[in-house]
Enzyme design. Structure first.
Site, short mmCIF file in Angstrom:
data_model
loop_
_atom_site.label_atom_id
_atom_site.label_comp_id
_atom_site.label_asym_id
_atom_site.label_seq_id
_atom_site.Cartn_x
_atom_site.Cartn_y
_atom_site.Cartn_z
N SER A 167 0.71 -1.07 -0.04
CA SER A 167 0.11 0.09 -0.05
C SER A 167 0.84 1.19 -0.09
O SER A 167 1.96 1.31 0.51
CB SER A 167 -0.87 -0.01 1.29
OG SER A 167 -1.83 -1.13 1.46
N1 SAH Z 1 -0.41 -5.11 4.02
C1 SAH Z 1 0.16 -5.64 2.63
C2 SAH Z 1 -0.45 -4.98 1.33
C3 SAH Z 1 -1.64 -5.98 1.18
S1 SAH Z 1 -1.96 -6.37 -0.49
C4 SAH Z 1 1.49 -5.09 2.62
O1 SAH Z 1 1.91 -4.31 3.60
O2 SAH Z 1 2.21 -5.27 1.92
C5 SAH Z 1 -3.55 -7.34 -0.16
C6 SAH Z 1 -2.95 -8.52 0.20
O3 SAH Z 1 -4.43 -9.34 0.60
C7 SAH Z 1 -2.67 -9.45 -1.11
O4 SAH Z 1 -1.37 -10.03 -0.68
C8 SAH Z 1 -3.68 -10.39 -1.17
O5 SAH Z 1 -3.03 -11.76 -1.50
C9 SAH Z 1 -4.42 -10.64 0.15
N2 SAH Z 1 -5.49 -11.09 0.22
C10 SAH Z 1 -6.51 -11.02 -0.36
N3 SAH Z 1 -7.83 -11.81 -0.11
C11 SAH Z 1 -7.31 -12.31 1.26
C12 SAH Z 1 -8.02 -13.17 2.39
N4 SAH Z 1 -9.16 -13.44 1.99
N5 SAH Z 1 -7.27 -13.46 2.90
C13 SAH Z 1 -5.80 -13.05 3.49
N6 SAH Z 1 -5.36 -12.59 2.46
C14 SAH Z 1 -6.01 -12.10 1.12
#
Ligand code: SAH
Length: 246
Positions: free
Chosen positions: A75
């Site tokens: 993000s």
């Molecule tokens: N917080 C992260 C950025 C997240 S991007 C950072 O600091 O890098 C969003 C992430 O959510 C992705 O890696 C995606 O694979 C994950 N995601 C999407 N749906 C999800 C779910 N149901 N459970 C766990 N992770 C999920």
């Protein structure tokens, strides 16, 4: 301090300055015009360049999202800051993050809380984040692989829950259930990000397709819910048992 370390420190301070400016500009949306000193110190402490792929490292301290592989993004730093501020994390708190990605937000949370559980659905991202956080000494973080839309019941309740992927139409009930009395839940909700723009990005100039929401559970278990900011996140994938019924 080596020249490299000085360059990195300068870049991180420039990132903090950009975040501070954007926080002030978005005060009408968020309700806060400045970050608390603990959140600022946490952002200053985490080596963001260690969380992005090598080819992206020179952009690590820019105030924008970056690709981290597998079609996912780390993000925008401002969004990490705003979500962390809204979560109002105290030193004794137990925190859940849904969407580990590269582990950066989890590291920021670990600078503030007693314990952080973070859930990532993609096995490869979960494994890499686990190794990285361990190598950087973030022992307070536990990375789990699974569907975080169901929360992580084994370690509930949580004083704060941050979701860094957008729930399509409603806040997953399991997350509200796993919130402790007094707990805060920060989550983007909404159909789709604008094409090509998703990545944990604030879109306060473009208007909402997804909105960041803050839910607060009071001592009696009542939940207050407010919309904070238009945003663009990758979708929260719901594969758990309740997804089929939703
Ligand atoms: N917080 C992260 C950025 C997240 S991007 C950072 O600091 O890098 C969003 C992430 O959510 C992705 O890696 C995606 O694979 C994950 N995601 C999407 N749906 C999800 C779910 N149901 N459970 C766990 N992770 C999920």
């Amino acid at each position: 301090m080596t020249a490299d370390a000085r360059t990195i420190e300068r870049a991180r301070h420039a990132m903090l300055a950009a975040i501070i400016e954007e926080v002030a500009e978005t005060a009408d949306w968020t309700g806060f015009a400045a970050l608390s000193p603990r959140v600022l110190a946490a952002l200053d402490a985490v080596p963001r360049h260690r969380f992005v792929p090598e080819g992206e490292q020179r952009w690590a301290y820019e105030n924008r999202p970056l690709p981290i592989g597998q079609g996912q993004t780390i993000s925008q730093p401002y969004i990490v800051a705003a979500m962390t501020e809204l979560a109002a994390i105290g030193p004794e708190d137990r925190v859940l993050e849904v969407g580990t990605g590269c582990g950066y937000q989890a590291a920021v949370l670990a600078e503030l809380a007693a314990r952080v559980h973070t859930v990532e659905c993609l096995p490869r991202l979960a494994a890499t984040a686990r190794e990285r956080l361990q190598a950087l000494g973030y022992g307070a973080v536990e990375v789990h692989q699974g569907d975080g839309s169901q929360g992580w019941p084994a370690a509930a309740p949580y004083d704060a829950i941050l979701v860094t992927a957008a729930a399509e139409s409603r806040v997953p009930p399991a997350l509200i259930e796993q919130l402790a009395p007094g707990g805060r839940l920060v989550i983007p909700v909404g159909n789709r990000a604008r094409a090509g723009l998703e990545g944990g990005l604030a879109l306060f100039e473009l208007g909402p397709e997804q909105e960041l929401r803050l839910l607060v559970k009071d001592a009696e278990g009542r939940v207050e819910d407010r919309s904070v900011l238009p945003v663009a996140f990758v979708p929260l994938v719901e594969t758990g048992p309740r997804a089929a019924k939703a």
